[in-house]
Design an enzyme around this catalytic site. Structure first.
Site, short mmCIF file in Angstrom:
data_model
loop_
_atom_site.label_atom_id
_atom_site.label_comp_id
_atom_site.label_asym_id
_atom_site.label_seq_id
_atom_site.Cartn_x
_atom_site.Cartn_y
_atom_site.Cartn_z
N HIS A 317 0.82 -1.21 0.00
CA HIS A 317 0.00 0.00 0.00
C HIS A 317 0.85 1.27 0.00
O HIS A 317 0.40 2.34 -0.41
CB HIS A 317 -0.93 -0.01 1.22
N ASP A 533 -9.18 -4.72 -19.14
CA ASP A 533 -9.62 -5.70 -20.15
C ASP A 533 -8.39 -6.25 -20.85
O ASP A 533 -7.70 -5.54 -21.59
CB ASP A 533 -10.56 -5.01 -21.15
#
Length: 596
Positions: A317, A533
């Site tokens: 993070h 995608d």
């Protein structure tokens, strides 16, 4: 349930219990409970099947069914499995849960094949919509998609992890993280997951695997790391607990895996967290807890039997926030589709969010208050349960009706946060005089007079808190909580995030107080799953990876994600983690929305 007793149940529940015993493996010796089940569930009367002529040997059928459902099937086994699936459908019909549109065609196909219907035929493209439910029904003891996932007994076979390095030489050197990046509350790996359905004809045969998806992603990853080369480095700690990235080009850890299940067995189009087998789908070794001596990013690609695939990410993070990670994933997907460069080039420039000289803490920053002499309501994660709740247009309309006219223009996020904070506080049962808090993750990118550069992928999140006593929060109308949430959220501006950086530098990078605190993070606009995608599959879910087992970093948190329910309504899916008893109370509070 007392195994020595008999229970009167409604037909839908009877079907699920029957199918549970039809599929679940038993010992050859019937228990007293099995005998009870046999007395309740003699073979269902079904005019379409031989099932009404004899009782089914549940242990034998279950072992046979289980073996067939978990195997790579031969032609003969496809036929055997088809017969068992047909029997499953017949019991479904017998208990009044069938449909005319599906029952009659199945009966005709069964007769046309002279009682030897083939499992492969059942799962051809023309039949997948109606019949795919049978796998779910066959493995269920109760009825939701998430329960179907938890009822599965599948195996994910991982290959040896390997390091993927940048495809070309990249700059070597040290890059300091900002004072917003390296606060102690960011020093962990956070998991996300994407599920992709095969875009081609859907079938259950193992030959439908997209064998080269792993190679495509590995190659794309190596090329993406040319642009995002700090991800291939390792963290080091400088004096003053300041973190930096040594850009060594050592690489990110990649795992290739194969699963023995298909997409439809996970819940199909309505897949949602929690994901019970998350630890098999997101690679997170124990050594990742030592953030100074491990890769900054782990990626696992798991191929499914049907040609779909799952990508699990686990990133440090301190390197990026949710928007920065989404930017990286989008770049990876673009390069996988054949692009030479990401559409948005990455920008480091972490010095933009460093502390000022001299530091100037200009806000109270109650999120970092040190709360002494408190008694925690619960201390163990063992009794925690995870659930997701859907809020669509109807629920939001009800909430808006509960506040004065001047508050009706508040955002969906503000309404949900106020409502959930209130419901959670009621469910946990804090003492009336105790202070409770909700910490709100606010993306500050759009709040600068001179905006952060396009492509900046570092942490730029502030965590303001709304504070109230329990009794005021519960006894006042929803408008009270809504006003507190809106005020805390609107407080965040450029000065707020700079004041936070200054606080980090002079206070030893404190962690946000977790005492009676509820954390919320809105990921609906940050993560557009359709943008990730890879060109090989249609994304069905992309977002926070939430499992059944709460972690120390996430058990107090809720994530808001865009979702479409099984009715086609678009709305917000919110994850919630609470102790078992509190979760029951929380669900009752949420259900009150449907009573209005």
């Amino acid at each position: 349930m007392d195994h020595k007793c008999s229970y009167v149940v409604k037909a839908p529940a009877r079907h699920l219990i029957y199918e549970n015993f039809h599929v679940k493996e038993h010992s050859t010796t019937k228990t007293s409970f099995e005998k009870t089940i046999f007395t309740i569930f003699e073979a269902p009367k079904c005019k379409y099947s031989n099932m009404n002529k004899k009782r089914i040997d549940l242990p034998l059928a279950s072992r046979r069914f289980k073996a067939l459902l978990t195997a790579v099937l031969s032609n003969g086994q496809f036929s055997a499995c088809g017969e068992l699936m047909y029997q499953c459908r017949c019991s479904y019909i017998a208990f009044g849960l069938g449909s005319v549109g599906m029952d009659k065609p199945i009966q005709q196909k069964y007769k046309a094949t002279r009682g030897c219907i083939c499992f492969r035929m059942l799962f051809s493209r023309d039949w997948i919509t109606g019949i795919s439910e049978l796998i779910t029904v066959a493995r269920l003891a109760t009825g939701s998609c998430s329960m179907a996932f938890s009822a599965l007994e599948f195996t994910v076979r991982r290959r040896e992890p390997e390091l993927i390095v940048p495809a070309k030489p990249t700059p070597y050197g040290s890059k300091f993280l900002s004072d917003i990046d390296d606060r102690k509350g960011h020093r962990f790996h956070t998991p996300t997951i994407h599920f992709y359905r095969n875009k081609r004809d859907i079938c259950m045969a193992s030959t439908c695997k997209i064998d080269n998806i792993v190679d495509v992603i590995k190659k794309a990853l190596a090329n993406t790391l040319i642009f995002y080369y700090p991800f291939a480095g390792r963290l080091r700690e400088a004096p003053g607990e300041k973190l930096l990235v040594e850009c060594t080009g050592q690489g990110v850890l990649f795992v290739e895996a194969d699963a023995d299940f298909s997409f439809s067995q996970l819940g199909g189009d309505f897949l949602k967290p929690p994901f019970p087998y998350l630890e098999q789908l997101v690679y997170a070794p124990a050594e990742a807890e030592d953030i100074l001596h491990c890769p900054l990013l782990f990626i696992q690609v798991t191929r499914l039997l049907c040609g779909g695939f799952i990508i699990g990410f686990s990133n440090n993070h301190t390197i990026c926030d949710a928007q920065g990670l989404h930017q990286f994933k989008t770049a990876l997907a673009e390069i996988a589709r054949g692009e030479s460069y990401p559409s948005i080039l990455p920008v480091w420039e972490r010095e933009l969010l460093n502390a000022r000289d001299p530091p100037q803490v200009t806000f109270a920053h109650q999120e970092y208050d040190v709360i002494a002499n408190y008694k925690e309501k619960f201390t163990s994660l063992d009794d925690m349960v995870q659930r997701s709740f859907f809020f669509g247009p109807k629920e939001l309309t009800v909430l808006r009706q509960r506040v004065p006219p001047h508050q009706k223009a508040c955002t969906t996020f503000e309404f949900l946060t106020a409502w959930l904070w209130r419901c959670r506080t009621v469910a946990i049962g804090y003492d009336p005089k105790e202070e409770v808090r909700v910490a709100i993750a606010v993306n500050t990118r759009g709040k600068f007079h001179s905006p952060l550069p396009t492509g900046f992928y570092g942490n730029a999140v502030a965590y303001p808190v709304a504070v109230s006593t329990t009794e005021k929060l519960i006894q006042n109308p929803l408008s009270y909580a809504l006003e507190l949430v809106k005020k805390a959220k609107d407080e965040v501006n450029e000065e707020y995030i700079r004041s936070t950086a200054d606080l980090m530098s002079i206070k030893g990078r404190p962690i946000i107080s977790t005492v009676r605190t509820y954390f919320v993070s809105d990921l609906r606009r940050v993560w557009n799953a359709d943008e990730v995608d890879f060109g090989y599959g249609e994304v069905v879910y992309g977002g926070q990876a939430i499992g059944n087992k709460p972690t120390s970093n996430h058990w107090m948190s809720s994530y808001y994600m865009s979702h479409k329910n099984n009715k086609g309504d678009k709305g917000s899916l919110v994850s919630v983690c609470l102790p078992t008893l509190a979760m029951k109370k929380f669900a009752v509070e949420i259900e009150s929305l449907h009573d209005d």
